[in-house]
Each structure stands twice: as structure tokens, then as C-alpha cells.
Design an enzyme around this catalytic site. Sequence first.
Site, PDB file in Angstrom:
ATOM      1  N   ARG A  37      26.855  35.283  48.113  1.00  0.00           N
ATOM      2  CA  ARG A  37      28.240  35.736  48.813  1.00  0.00           C
ATOM      3  C   ARG A  37      28.043  36.456  50.387  1.00  0.00           C
ATOM      4  O   ARG A  37      28.970  36.210  51.053  1.00  0.00           O
ATOM      5  CB  ARG A  37      28.528  36.694  47.937  1.00  0.00           C
ATOM      6  CG  ARG A  37      29.462  36.371  46.653  1.00  0.00           C
ATOM      7  CD  ARG A  37      30.221  37.342  45.883  1.00  0.00           C
ATOM      8  NE  ARG A  37      31.099  36.887  45.026  1.00  0.00           N
ATOM      9  CZ  ARG A  37      31.746  37.583  44.198  1.00  0.00           C
ATOM     10  NH1 ARG A  37      31.547  38.891  44.171  1.00  0.00           N
ATOM     11  NH2 ARG A  37      32.848  37.021  43.419  1.00  0.00           N
ATOM     12  N   GLY A 300      30.580  33.457  37.680  1.00  0.00           N
ATOM     13  CA  GLY A 300      29.124  33.915  37.946  1.00  0.00           C
ATOM     14  C   GLY A 300      28.255  33.355  37.112  1.00  0.00           C
ATOM     15  O   GLY A 300      27.168  32.813  37.575  1.00  0.00           O
ATOM     16  N   GLY A 323      36.865  35.261  38.793  1.00  0.00           N
ATOM     17  CA  GLY A 323      38.331  35.474  38.531  1.00  0.00           C
ATOM     18  C   GLY A 323      39.524  35.003  39.568  1.00  0.00           C
ATOM     19  O   GLY A 323      40.414  34.337  39.106  1.00  0.00           O
TER      20      GLY A 323
END
Length: 343
Positions: A37, A300, A323
Site C-alpha cells: 500500500r 487481504g 472492504g
Amino acid sequence: MHHPRSVREADVAGKRALVRVDFNVPLEDGRVADDTRIRAALPTIQLLLDGGAERVRLCSHLGRPKGEDPAFSLKPVEAHLRTLLEDERVAVLENTRFHSGETANDAGYARELAEGSDLYVNDAFGSAHRAHASTEAVAHVLPAYAGLLLEKELEELGALLESPEHPFVAVLGGAKVEDKIGVLESLVQRADAVLVGGKMAEEVEPREKVVLPSDVVAAAAFEADAESKVASADAVPEGWVGLDIGPETRAAFAREIAAARTVFWNGPMGVFEWPRFAEGTAAVARAVAEADAHTVVGGGDSVRAIDELELEDRIDWVSTGGGASLELLEGKDLPGVLAIPEA
Ligand code: 3PG
Ligand code: MG
């Protein structure tokens, strides 16, 4: 779908930018254990620097701290970022969730965050489903733009919603079943087949387009070294649990994936952290990598499986959102996206 205006349209020369990134990354022994990320945010940061921004302040949450807590400090993330990009104009603010105003989407905290900045860029796709001060309220305080990662995620996942090439095959698994019922409904409308594995398969009724496992690897207990055997899905012995999809199901899922032109995958097929129950997830990962299709993987655990098998180069888009990607595919509007004006 809402198309937020792009940071590429912003005049950033001489400006001070506040950038919401998703640096909610795993830490181990005070170090960043996976920097995916962080690397994903670099193009937007670089764009701002190259455009002559005077200052780039990065903000993010990390974990779910209850108030200020050094275990959730972004300092290790900042240190890691500096190994990837060295520019004295860049600063990383401390964890936004150290302030109660963050999750409350408090306008006062948003104004505090915005102070000393001329524009706001949201590049935190992974947090775009949260209406928090740093993702939502602040976009009403400063001129707001979408970062390059946020844009690319919306383009990739939006294409699955709006114009997938058929056959479109979706694969859903994992344990957080409540989070995935909505996306299953949405995908049944849009895909040609939805392959369901993992714990989810136990909760889903047989219906049109939904392909459930025909066999499972059943175990006598929920343990890594439990006695196990392959059983027909409807003949799991009393008191045993299915911990992976079986070989017949792996082959059937692989055939569906091989025939697809578009594939979306979220969630493991079994307890893949335990090697004896990892084969179903690995089989799906390999089938997705080999497919002559446009392939998108989110969430994930499935991303970790792709990573461990070193298949990421063979997937067209690996989403940084779990999500957020599911809510988007459910057809929901993401508050962090809606708060940015359209072009
Ligand atoms: C994530 O990792 O899912 C995002 O960063 C959002 O984190 P949250 O679920 O704690 O809001
Ligand atoms: Mg491909």
C-alpha cells in the site's frame, strides 16, 4: 457511478497538498511487514512533487487504536517511506485515529487537518468506504481531487460493474460471510458464474449461476494437523469441518476460470495459512494467473496468497482494497469518492 475529478487536473505548483493515503499496513516488530500500500501511493506523491508542490503532507489511519497509542504510530511507516522516496517536502502526519473526531467524521477535526494546506487529494481507496474526517469531511473543507491510485481502482472495479467482457466469472471465499452476502447478490446479477468456496460455501443456498463445491477436504478438528480426508460436500462426517475445497472442485473451478474473459476473485477457498488446507486456494490462484482473461483480485487474504505464490505479475489488477472493493462491487457509493466533486 460518481467520477471524481482527477489530481491531474489540479494546478499544484507552489501549493501545499494534504494527501489521504491508506498506510494501514501490517507491522511486525516495529517494521513494515508488507509495503504494497505504501508503494501504491508513490505515483500520486511523485506527481505532486513533479508538479512543483511546495509541500506534501500525507495522512492515514493505522489499525484501530483507542486513542493515542504508540503501538499504532505511523513513524515506522514514515521511516519505510523514506527508503522509497526521499524528498524534504514530504511529511507523514501521525495516525488520524488518535483523534476521536476521525471516525466521527467531525468537521472540526477536518478543519484542523486541512490547516496549512491548499488542496486535498484522496488516494486512499482502501479506506474510501469509511465516512471519516480524513476521507470525507475534509473534502468539503479544501478543494478535493482523486489521486491516481483511487482513480485506477475505480476504473478497474467500475469496469467489472459496468462493462465486463463475458463470460465473467467471480470467485468468492473467505470466512467473513456477513460482509460478502451483498456482493454475492450483486455478482449473481452481473456475472455468468459465481464460484463459492471457503466458509462462505456453507452459508449459501444452491441457486442459478452459483457453483458450490462438490467435494471438500474435511478435518476431524479445526487444527493445522488434524486428521483429514476428502469427502463429498454432502457427506462430511458428523462433527468434522470442511477446511478446503476438494480436488474435484478445484478442477471444476479451474475449468470455469479458464473459459472466462473476465475474472474477479476475493477470499481464500480454505484455511490456506495451514499448508495441508492451502491447495484449493493455490489452485484458484494459479487458474486466475493462467486465465486468458482480464483478472482482478481484491481482499487481504487472496492478495496474500497471490503474493506467496509469486503470481502478482500475472494478475491484471491486484486491488489495495478489501472492504472498499466489495462495497463498490455491491453497487454502493463510497463516501470518500462521493465527497470529491466530479470533473
Ligand atoms: C482496510 O485495511 O481495510 C482499510 O484500511 C480500512 O480499515 P478499517 O477497516 O479499520 O476501517
Ligand atoms: Mg491476463
